[in-house]
Scaffold this motif. Structure first.
Motif, short mmCIF file in Angstrom:
data_model
loop_
_atom_site.label_atom_id
_atom_site.label_comp_id
_atom_site.label_asym_id
_atom_site.label_seq_id
_atom_site.Cartn_x
_atom_site.Cartn_y
_atom_site.Cartn_z
N MET A 219 19.18 3.40 30.85
CA MET A 219 17.88 3.78 31.42
C MET A 219 17.43 5.12 30.86
O MET A 219 16.25 5.34 30.61
N LEU A 220 18.39 6.02 30.67
CA LEU A 220 18.06 7.33 30.09
C LEU A 220 17.47 7.15 28.70
O LEU A 220 16.50 7.79 28.33
N CYS A 221 18.06 6.25 27.93
CA CYS A 221 17.54 5.96 26.59
C CYS A 221 16.14 5.36 26.66
O CYS A 221 15.28 5.67 25.85
N VAL A 222 15.93 4.50 27.65
CA VAL A 222 14.60 3.91 27.83
C VAL A 222 13.58 5.01 28.13
O VAL A 222 12.51 5.06 27.54
N CYS A 223 13.96 5.93 29.05
CA CYS A 223 13.05 7.02 29.42
C CYS A 223 12.73 7.90 28.23
O CYS A 223 11.66 8.51 28.16
N CYS A 224 13.68 8.04 27.31
CA CYS A 224 13.51 8.96 26.19
C CYS A 224 13.01 8.25 24.94
O CYS A 224 13.09 8.82 23.85
N ASP A 225 12.52 7.05 25.07
CA ASP A 225 12.01 6.36 23.90
C ASP A 225 10.88 7.18 23.29
O ASP A 225 9.93 7.54 23.97
N GLU A 226 11.02 7.45 22.00
CA GLU A 226 10.06 8.38 21.38
C GLU A 226 8.65 7.84 21.32
O GLU A 226 7.70 8.57 21.07
#
Lengths: 119, 423
Positions: free
Chosen positions: B118-125
């Motif tokens: 989810m953190l990676c999803v939130c940080c999608d550039e």
């Protein structure tokens, strides 16, 4: 002696305002409720919530609840023992129910059991 | 539902509701897909509300997390099956529904995976950076819109708009919340680190003393540790970021005095610095020293470490700090680094040398008008005895400074005036 029984009826507005509490606010309120039930645990006999909806019966007619004419519904109740109506009211007033309310329709009704007995 | 014996309700630890919100979002996004984020969040909100009323009366169940997960999961299913009219048109189910009637089991190690995903999803550039931060605070940390607005000095309407933009973007992009491959994660780690650090800074640099300030810092550290404990993200740069945040957090309580006035590094009571956090920061710093890589977080952690280890302001190794700022400038160029390096240089080579350094920098116009730049120029000139020039810069700095900073600037302007009149 706490010989009398009382029913605290918690009335909620039928259409509560759409205020979303944050998880942190909800937890704070949970803590207040736990403190209240802890403080009066010797006097609280039972508590529960009531599911929304239900049915209304009048002579010949069964309608879906809640009762259309009223602004609020009973959402939950607590059954307590107390020595007088005054002390039952005090217990009700200490609950976080009204302080957390965000609409004037929130109210607590305190009713004493008649205690009918067959002699 | 299993109910504990009366009078012994399960203990609900601090921030449980908020943290569980984040864990549930992460798991349910994995199960249902990120395109349903809004429905998922609404279901979790309702599940927590139900927990509040029922647990208030009966005490929390033995396994509150499983209780909430089941209620929220079933609620999402209800919405998808059309039994609940909450789903927005864009989110209505298309095609197959999950086949389980009961939520799939959720294991502890999976929850950590889910949160990292989810953190990676939130940080999608591809999501605007100002939305990334708000999205992470809302979905992973479980903060409410009002709390986020207060922490980031935004209006609630603005926070809602950013959230909506983020959710729409995620839906458009059809981002799947699968665990990224190690290589993909490494590529995205840069923006994950940045978002975590932005989150930390939002807490660290706000001058209001509400608890949320500390909470934001602790959340950032929590997310950082989530990365560090995960084999795919346990990299030296992650450790360095954690070291940096620990060193800063150690000084958090000494930055403001009892009246809420901001204290300068030289005024801070170093005995108040949290030695345990410093020690933990040192452990992370040591772990970050493995391998070849030297990231901007290494440089920043090194600087923060120099401050933490110095027994006094005067005994600080300013030349080391100036060197580290040079390295940082190479890794992550920013006028802020030049400015900070000048401040360090002033300590061991005097204000004139620092002013020369700043004169050689060619920051963009916007930085020249930035209050902090003006404040530093003012202070350097004041120390060099150029009192009139100093006053001009310090006065310019008043605009844009926070209330606490303005008090400090006014005191300095007054000192210039005093010294001028003594001449």
């Amino acid at each position: 002696m706490n010989t009398k029984k009382f029913l605290l009826l918690f009335h909620f507005p039928k259409n509560p305002p759409a205020v979303k509490s944050s998880p942190e606010q909800m937890q704070a309120l949970y803590g207040q409720w736990r403190a209240w039930t802890d403080k009066f645990k010797a006097q609280i006999l039972d508590s529960d919530g009531l599911k929304p909806g239900g049915k209304h019966l009048t002579k010949g007619v069964i309608t879906d609840g809640p009762y259309a004419e009223s602004k609020d519904v009973i959402g939950s109740f607590t059954l307590i023992t107390a020595d007088s109506l005054e002390s039952a009211v005090k217990i009700a007033a200490e609950s976080p129910f009204l302080s957390s309310a965000n609409a004037p329709e929130y109210r607590i009704e305190v009713r004493e059991f008649a205690g009918y007995e067959l002699k | 539902m299993t109910e504990p014996a009366r009078g012994q309700p399960t203990e609900i630890v601090e921030h449980y509701f908020r943290h569980e919100y984040g864990r549930l979002v992460s798991t349910l996004v994995r199960v249902f897909g990120v395109h349903l984020l809004e429905t998922i969040e609404d279901s979790i909100q309702d599940a927590l509300q139900l927990a509040l009323t029922s647990w208030s009366m009966k005490g929390a169940p033995e396994n509150p997390g499983a209780w909430l997960y089941r209620v929220a999961y079933n609620d999402v299913l209800d919405v998808l099956r059309g039994n609940k009219v909450r789903a927005r048109a864009a989110e209505r189910a298309t095609g197959e529904l999950p086949e389980y009637d009961q939520p799939p089991p959720r294991f502890t190690h999976e929850v950590a995976d889910d949160q990292l995903r989810m953190l990676c999803v939130c940080c999608d550039e591809r999501v605007p950076v100002e939305s990334q931060l708000v999205l992470a605070l809302k979905t992973l940390c479980g903060f409410g819109v009002g709390e986020i607005a207060a922490a980031l000095f935004l209006t609630e309407a603005n926070v809602r708009k950013r959230l909506e933009r983020a959710r729409d973007r995620l839906r458009e992009l059809q981002i799947d919340a699968e665990t990224p491959e190690r290589s993909a994660l490494e590529a995205r780690l840069g923006s994950v680190h940045t978002v975590i650090y932005l989150l930390f800074n939002a807490g660290y640099h706000s001058s209001h003393r509400e608890i949320i300030r500390r909470d934001l810092c602790l959340e950032a550290i929590r997310l950082g540790r989530l990365l560090a404990e995960h084999e795919t993200a346990a990299l030296p740069s992650t450790f360095a970021l954690l070291a940096l945040m620990h060193f800063h957090a150690a000084r958090l309580n000494s930055r403001v005095d009892n009246e809420g006035r901001l204290l300068l590094l030289e005024e801070q009571d170093r005995s108040q610095w949290d030695q345990e956090l410093i020690a933990r920061g040192c452990e992370w710093l040591q772990r970050s020293a493995t391998g070849e890589s030297f990231s901007r977080w290494h440089a920043e952690a090194g600087i923060a470490f120099e401050h933490c280890r110095a027994p006094s302001f005067a005994a600080t190794r300013w030349s080391e700090i100036a060197d580290l700022y040079s390295m940082l400038e190479e890794l992550a160029p920013s006028p802020l680094n030049v400015m900070n390096r000048a401040v360090a240089v002033a300590q061991f080579r005097g204000p004139e040398a620092a002013l020369a350094l700043l004169a050689g920098a060619q920051p963009p116009e916007s930085v020249l008008h930035w209050y902090l730049w003006q404040a530093v120029l003012g202070e350097l000139h004041r120390n060099a005895g150029h009192l009139e020039v100093a006053r001009t810069h310090l006065t310019l700095a008043l605009e844009g400074a926070s209330e606490a900073e303005r008090a400090l600037l006014r005191a300095r302007i007054a000192s210039c005036e005093r010294r001028e009149s003594e001449r």
